[in-house]
Design an enzyme around this catalytic site. Structure first.
Site, mmCIF file in Angstrom:
data_model
loop_
_atom_site.group_PDB
_atom_site.id
_atom_site.type_symbol
_atom_site.label_atom_id
_atom_site.label_comp_id
_atom_site.label_asym_id
_atom_site.label_seq_id
_atom_site.Cartn_x
_atom_site.Cartn_y
_atom_site.Cartn_z
ATOM 1 N N HIS A 184 0.823 -1.204 0.000
ATOM 2 C CA HIS A 184 0.000 0.000 0.000
ATOM 3 C C HIS A 184 0.860 1.257 0.000
ATOM 4 O O HIS A 184 1.039 1.924 1.014
ATOM 5 C CB HIS A 184 -0.949 -0.014 1.218
ATOM 6 C CG HIS A 184 -2.102 -0.945 1.045
ATOM 7 N ND1 HIS A 184 -2.806 -1.496 2.088
ATOM 8 C CD2 HIS A 184 -2.688 -1.429 -0.088
ATOM 9 C CE1 HIS A 184 -3.764 -2.273 1.612
ATOM 10 N NE2 HIS A 184 -3.712 -2.249 0.297
ATOM 11 N N GLU A 200 -5.902 -8.007 3.755
ATOM 12 C CA GLU A 200 -5.337 -9.106 4.563
ATOM 13 C C GLU A 200 -6.446 -9.876 5.292
ATOM 14 O O GLU A 200 -6.419 -11.114 5.364
ATOM 15 C CB GLU A 200 -4.315 -8.570 5.576
ATOM 16 C CG GLU A 200 -3.647 -9.717 6.327
ATOM 17 C CD GLU A 200 -2.715 -9.265 7.435
ATOM 18 O OE1 GLU A 200 -2.075 -8.206 7.311
ATOM 19 O OE2 GLU A 200 -2.632 -9.995 8.446
ATOM 20 N N CYS A 228 2.871 -8.713 13.513
ATOM 21 C CA CYS A 228 4.219 -9.111 13.099
ATOM 22 C C CYS A 228 5.297 -8.274 13.792
ATOM 23 O O CYS A 228 5.013 -7.227 14.378
ATOM 24 C CB CYS A 228 4.339 -9.000 11.585
ATOM 25 S SG CYS A 228 4.459 -7.295 11.031
HETATM 26 S S1 SF4 Z 1 6.503 -8.106 7.835
HETATM 27 FE FE1 SF4 Z 1 4.553 -7.502 8.781
HETATM 28 S S2 SF4 Z 1 4.002 -5.502 7.905
HETATM 29 FE FE2 SF4 Z 1 5.592 -6.422 6.631
HETATM 30 S S3 SF4 Z 1 4.434 -7.441 5.005
HETATM 31 FE FE3 SF4 Z 1 4.878 -8.977 6.584
HETATM 32 S S4 SF4 Z 1 3.098 -8.969 7.897
HETATM 33 FE FE4 SF4 Z 1 2.996 -7.088 6.670
#
Ligand code: SF4
Length: 316
Positions: A46, A131, A200
């Site tokens: 994005h 997501e 994450c």
């Molecule tokens: S590391 Fe986290 S923020 Fe980055 S793409 Fe993966 S899930 Fe999304």
């Protein structure tokens, strides 16, 4: 007259995470391997600057797989896709590469595992975010109950409170999610899920840096796109942690200079899909108006890297 002095506190970590880095590399390597055009289902990450850059190299962005021709490769974005999407690509005999972040894929696997064990699934996430659509789409329609707030937890109607599991979107606010998880555990004591949540490392680290920086600064600029979930959360975290003004900016031209009047300390960070070149653009614009000293606020060091899919590592 000399410019007013301003200390810019620069958050670290900020900007690109390993999943975004990998997804962009996948599009670039696909263009090298197969030539243009390569189709990408949804914005690969994005960020308009990133998407426009890839478009200039020959990527074509579509929202629906039906808008991609069968004879060109297609890439699925970092946010992940419902199971029906690769199934459709297979049915149409298309070459496809899945750029879903491995940390999102991990949540997909958890969701399927819980369902196979006979558990009904609750997902903590934002309605309509790709997501969330992708993770809920790992199971048949209606199988996943979505909750966005503590109030939603009180309203859901579950099949069997003894066989319930939860997963979360990876880019949520750590604090808000902890409250929702607490509410879920209070209402359904037998609910199973990840140790804390599925947020994450990149989201967690960027929020921690903002939390550390917010009390030190008079205002904060968060470089990121309005549809970037993790960037929007950084604005909320900054405000909640005591910063009086936190603004999401896509480019330097978006900065509200009136809010910068009279300040002496400015925080700068960037969401996981915002490139460093835009952070530099923002700092350069601030330098043009203030006598800037940059000070790093480092709360973590990241060295995570994800491999691109094998098909792109092969030379033939
Ligand atoms: S590391 Fe986290 S923020 Fe980055 S793409 Fe993966 S899930 Fe999304």
């Amino acid at each position: 007259m000399p410019n007013q002095p301003l200390t810019v506190f620069l958050a670290a970590p900020r900007g690109f995470c390993a999943g975004v880095d990998r997804a962009i590399k996948i599009v670039e390597m696909a263009l090298t391997k197969w030539g243009a055009p390569v189709y990408v289902r949804h914005e690969i990450v994005h960020n308009k600057f990133v998407v426009d850059g890839l478009r200039a190299k020959g990527a074509v962005f579509v929202e629906d797989l039906k808008d991609a021709p069968v004879d060109r490769p297609v890439i699925f974005s970092a946010h992940g896709v419902p199971k029906s999407v690769p199934a459709e690509a297979q049915a149409r005999n298309m070459i496809y590469v899945d750029a879903t972040c491995p940390l999102v894929s991990k949540v997909h696997i958890e969701a399927r595992r819980h369902s196979e064990s006979g558990f009904q699934l609750v997902m903590i996430g934002h309605k309509g975010h790709p997501e969330t659509i992708g993770t809920m789409g790992q199971l048949p329609d209606g199988e996943v109950l979505l909750v966005e707030t503590v109030r939603d937890v009180q309203a859901i109607d579950v099949r069997d409170p003894g066989r319930l599991a939860f997963v979360t979107q990876t880019t949520l606010s750590v604090d808000d999610t902890a409250e929702i998880v607490t509410a879920l555990k209070a209402r359904f004591p037998a609910i199973v899920g990840p140790h804390k949540e599925d947020i994450c490392y990149a989201t967690t680290n960027r929020q921690a840096a903002v939390r550390a920086m917010a009390p030190k600064v008079d205002a904060m600029l968060i470089v990121g796109a309005p549809n970037s979930s993790n960037s929007r959360r950084l604005v909320e975290v900054g405000l909640r942690a005591g910063c009086a003004h936190a603004q999401l900016v896509q480019r330097a031209k978006d900065i509200d200079w009136r809010a910068m009047e009279g300040i002496s300390k400015l925080g700068v960070t960037a969401g996981a899909s915002a490139p460093e070149v835009l952070v530099n653009e923002v700092i350069d614009a601030v330098r043009a108006r203030f006598d800037v000293t940059v000070s790093l606020v480092e709360t973590a060091v990241e060295d995570i890297e994800f491999k691109v899919p094998r098909v792109l590592r092969q030379t033939t």
